[in-house]
Design an enzyme around this catalytic site. Structure first.
Site, PDB file in Angstrom:
ATOM      1  N   GLY A  97       7.643 -91.188  46.321  1.00  0.00           N
ATOM      2  CA  GLY A  97       6.452 -90.366  46.129  1.00  0.00           C
ATOM      3  C   GLY A  97       5.445 -90.531  47.243  1.00  0.00           C
ATOM      4  O   GLY A  97       4.475 -89.786  47.344  1.00  0.00           O
ATOM      5  N   ASP A 257      14.172 -99.675  39.735  1.00  0.00           N
ATOM      6  CA  ASP A 257      13.995 -98.984  41.027  1.00  0.00           C
ATOM      7  C   ASP A 257      13.561 -99.966  42.106  1.00  0.00           C
ATOM      8  O   ASP A 257      13.558 -99.623  43.287  1.00  0.00           O
ATOM      9  CB  ASP A 257      12.965 -97.852  40.911  1.00  0.00           C
ATOM     10  N   ASN A 258      13.191-101.182  41.704  1.00  0.00           N
ATOM     11  CA  ASN A 258      12.775-102.186  42.683  1.00  0.00           C
ATOM     12  C   ASN A 258      13.843-103.260  42.868  1.00  0.00           C
ATOM     13  O   ASN A 258      13.536-104.383  43.250  1.00  0.00           O
ATOM     14  CB  ASN A 258      11.443-102.816  42.252  1.00  0.00           C
TER      15      ASN A 258
HETATM   16  P1  AMP Z   1       6.190 -98.645  43.055  1.00  0.00           P
HETATM   17  O1  AMP Z   1       5.194 -99.112  42.045  1.00  0.00           O
HETATM   18  O2  AMP Z   1       5.682 -98.751  44.477  1.00  0.00           O
HETATM   19  O3  AMP Z   1       7.558 -99.211  42.863  1.00  0.00           O
HETATM   20  O4  AMP Z   1       6.294 -97.072  42.817  1.00  0.00           O
HETATM   21  C1  AMP Z   1       6.768 -96.499  41.633  1.00  0.00           C
HETATM   22  C2  AMP Z   1       6.834 -95.002  41.804  1.00  0.00           C
HETATM   23  O5  AMP Z   1       5.527 -94.448  41.976  1.00  0.00           O
HETATM   24  C3  AMP Z   1       7.642 -94.533  43.008  1.00  0.00           C
HETATM   25  O6  AMP Z   1       8.276 -93.331  42.656  1.00  0.00           O
HETATM   26  C4  AMP Z   1       6.575 -94.304  44.043  1.00  0.00           C
HETATM   27  O7  AMP Z   1       6.979 -93.413  45.035  1.00  0.00           O
HETATM   28  C5  AMP Z   1       5.453 -93.722  43.198  1.00  0.00           C
HETATM   29  N1  AMP Z   1       4.141 -93.913  43.799  1.00  0.00           N
HETATM   30  C6  AMP Z   1       3.457 -95.077  43.936  1.00  0.00           C
HETATM   31  N2  AMP Z   1       2.277 -94.866  44.533  1.00  0.00           N
HETATM   32  C7  AMP Z   1       2.180 -93.536  44.792  1.00  0.00           C
HETATM   33  C8  AMP Z   1       1.203 -92.686  45.405  1.00  0.00           C
HETATM   34  N3  AMP Z   1       0.051 -93.165  45.870  1.00  0.00           N
HETATM   35  N4  AMP Z   1       1.482 -91.377  45.488  1.00  0.00           N
HETATM   36  C9  AMP Z   1       2.637 -90.873  45.022  1.00  0.00           C
HETATM   37  N5  AMP Z   1       3.593 -91.614  44.439  1.00  0.00           N
HETATM   38  C10 AMP Z   1       3.379 -92.930  44.319  1.00  0.00           C
HETATM   39 MG    MG Z   2       9.277 -99.120  43.685  1.00  0.00          MG
END
Ligand code: AMP
Ligand code: MG
Length: 491
Positions: A97, A257-258
């Site tokens: 995202g 996903d991580n």
């Molecule tokens: P994460 O917490 O980094 O593992 O992200 C979880 C999901 O949220 C993933 O699909 C990321 O791409 C999305 N995501 C996190 N932060 C943002 C943001 N600022 N804008 C768009 N998508 C985000």
């Molecule tokens: Mg992630």
């Protein structure tokens, strides 16, 4: 937006884009959103050298443009990758995202690394998000991932952080930033879940074949290679998580996903290193149930790998019951692989070269004392390594003295000298870890434009097993007021 090849030639970028040979459902072709007024914040010169890149060219305006997503090196087709995942146990469609994969860089030594811009703007998968990232969380990922690498733990790495010159709005306006992340790949357990739920069997097979080719080429020609793929990921993750436990690293958000197929640590959000030893340690403000607590990480590893197994079932056997039986057997191997590696690692932390049945009791007795006396995890082993018993209260207790006598008798029960035992301990007990209060103070200064403490912290963390004089200040615990530390999911 394309730039000419000769302009970037001297940077050393050497891109390919094999991921786009997968069915198009696995990605969305998409350029990064240009940053308004980018500037350099930090560049990892030693990683640049390792990748065969020219650091001074990366530091130039042209290099900056690539890190900011304002120009695309020739030969890359930028994409956002599709994936799904279980977040805190709930299945969701996710995808990049706010990250753009520029492509795969081939190093002069023939290694292949994904080069991804994290914080590069909105994509098809952004949902309600702004696609951007703030300087604090991006530098935090830079510091912790590089510290993990220096500790000898498989991890994605950080090549650069640049400022976008734009504000991002969280609880308050923050400096926008983009991290250039370097990874063996960004294929996640969640990528397989996506293939299983949203694609057909041929697509799933294409992803599995691609992953085998990229990470486990030695099993390409083995019958039922998909079962072996599961086995390999189970082995890599058991090894990875044992290493986390041995240094007291808490990932904080072990959603599927991580978790990578390569076995690298990925996505440094609310992660932190444990100070006071306790299996129930949680730092993340969003983990109110303690799902991802320190002591739960191996169990969550098994849970996540079971989701990978679910996703792979159609490739393992046409008979569902048989597929479940075979896959379950593979996932159930995690515990014994993990336990052996963890025990081996603990023996090394205590200076033990050989293996004896009573070792596990010796280890567990020490942990029981540490937990009861609220001892600092890293510094307990540091003090045992250095014989610095005057520094910590735990060493004055009767329980500890009894344990100490047992340990000394055990050390005498091996061929190696005490000096050799201490050498093994120095090589396996870090003298410094990225202590939460040190990371925070460095990030607060960076947010104000002063990178001095970030640089100093990175330098100290470069050789964690060195036991140098410079590290002493950084081994100290935080002032009492900063003990109740919380991390926030860095977006
Ligand atoms: P994460 O917490 O980094 O593992 O992200 C979880 C999901 O949220 C993933 O699909 C990321 O791409 C999305 N995501 C996190 N932060 C943002 C943001 N600022 N804008 C768009 N998508 C985000
Ligand atoms: Mg992630």
């Amino acid at each position: 937006m394309k730039i000419k090849t000769d302009e970037i030639m001297d940077s050393g970028w050497n891109f390919d884009n094999t991921y786009i040979n997968l069915p198009s459902k696995f990605y969305s072709v998409q350029d990064p959103v240009p940053a308004m007024s980018p500037s350099h914040i930090i560049l990892n010169k030693s990683l640049a050298r390792y990748l065969g890149l020219n650091a001074s060219s990366l530091e130039s305006n042209q290099g900056l443009k690539v890190f900011a997503g304002n120009s695309i090196p020739d030969g890359t087709v930028p994409i956002a990758q599709a994936y799904a995942g279980h977040q805190f146990g709930h299945f969701t469609m996710l995808g990049d995202g706010r990250a753009i994969l520029l492509g795969e860089h081939l190093t002069p030594d023939g290694e292949i690394f994904d080069i991804q811009l994290k914080g590069a703007g909105k994509t098809k998968f952004s949902r309600g998000g702004d696609g951007r990232a703030a300087i604090g969380p991006m530098l935090r990922e830079y510091i912790i991932s590089e510290a993990m690498h220096s500790l000898g733990i498989p991890t994605t790495r950080s090549l650069a952080v640049v400022s976008t010159g734009e504000k991002v709005y969280r609880e308050r306006p923050l400096t926008g930033a983009i991290l250039t992340r370097v990874a063996k790949s960004h294929i996640r357990v969640g990528t397989f879940q996506y293939a299983r739920v949203y694609c057909d069997k041929e697509d799933l097979k294409a992803l599995a074949d691609y992953s085998i080719d990229r990470h486990y080429p030695d099993i390409t020609n083995i019958p039922n290679k998909y079962l072996l793929l599961l086995r390999k990921v189970v082995e890599r993750q058991a090894s990875l998580i044992s290493k986390w436990q041995l240094v007291g690293f808490i990932h904080g958000v072990m959603n599927t996903d991580n978790m990578t197929i390569s076995g690298e640590t990925i996505d440094y959000g609310p992660c932190a290193f444990m100070d006071t030893y306790s299996l129930s340690t949680v730092f993340s403000s969003i983990d109110s149930q303690g799902r991802y607590a320190y002591g739960n990480q191996p169990k969550i590893g098994i849970w996540n790998l079971s989701r990978l197994a679910d996703a792979l079932l159609p490739l393992i056997d046409d008979n569902v019951e048989r597929a479940v039986e075979l896959a379950t057997r593979e996932v159930s191997k995690f515990s014994s692989i993990y336990n052996d590696l963890w025990e081996d690692g603990m023996r090394k932390k205590l200076g033990l070269y050989n293996k004896q049945d009573s070792d596990l009791d010796l280890i567990n007795e020490l942990f029981a004392i540490m937990e009861a006396k609220k001892a600092d995890y890293t510094n307990t082993f540091r003090a045992l390594t250095l014989d610095k018993f005057n520094e910590m209260y735990i060493f004055e207790t009767g329980e500890y003295k009894e344990w100490y006598d047992k340990w000394i008798r055990r050390l005498a029960n091996q061929d190696q000298t005490l000096e050799e035992a201490k050498k093994l301990m120095r090589d396996n007990n870090p003298s410094v870890i990225p202590r939460n209060h040190r990371v925070e103070e460095a990030l607060e200064n960076a947010e104000r434009g002063d990178l001095g403490l970030v640089d100093k912290l990175l330098k100290v963390l470069e050789n964690p097993y060195e036991y140098s004089k410079d590290q002493e200040e950084y081994a100290k615990l935080p002032p009492e007021s900063q003990v109740a530390y919380k991390t926030f999911c860095g977006t």
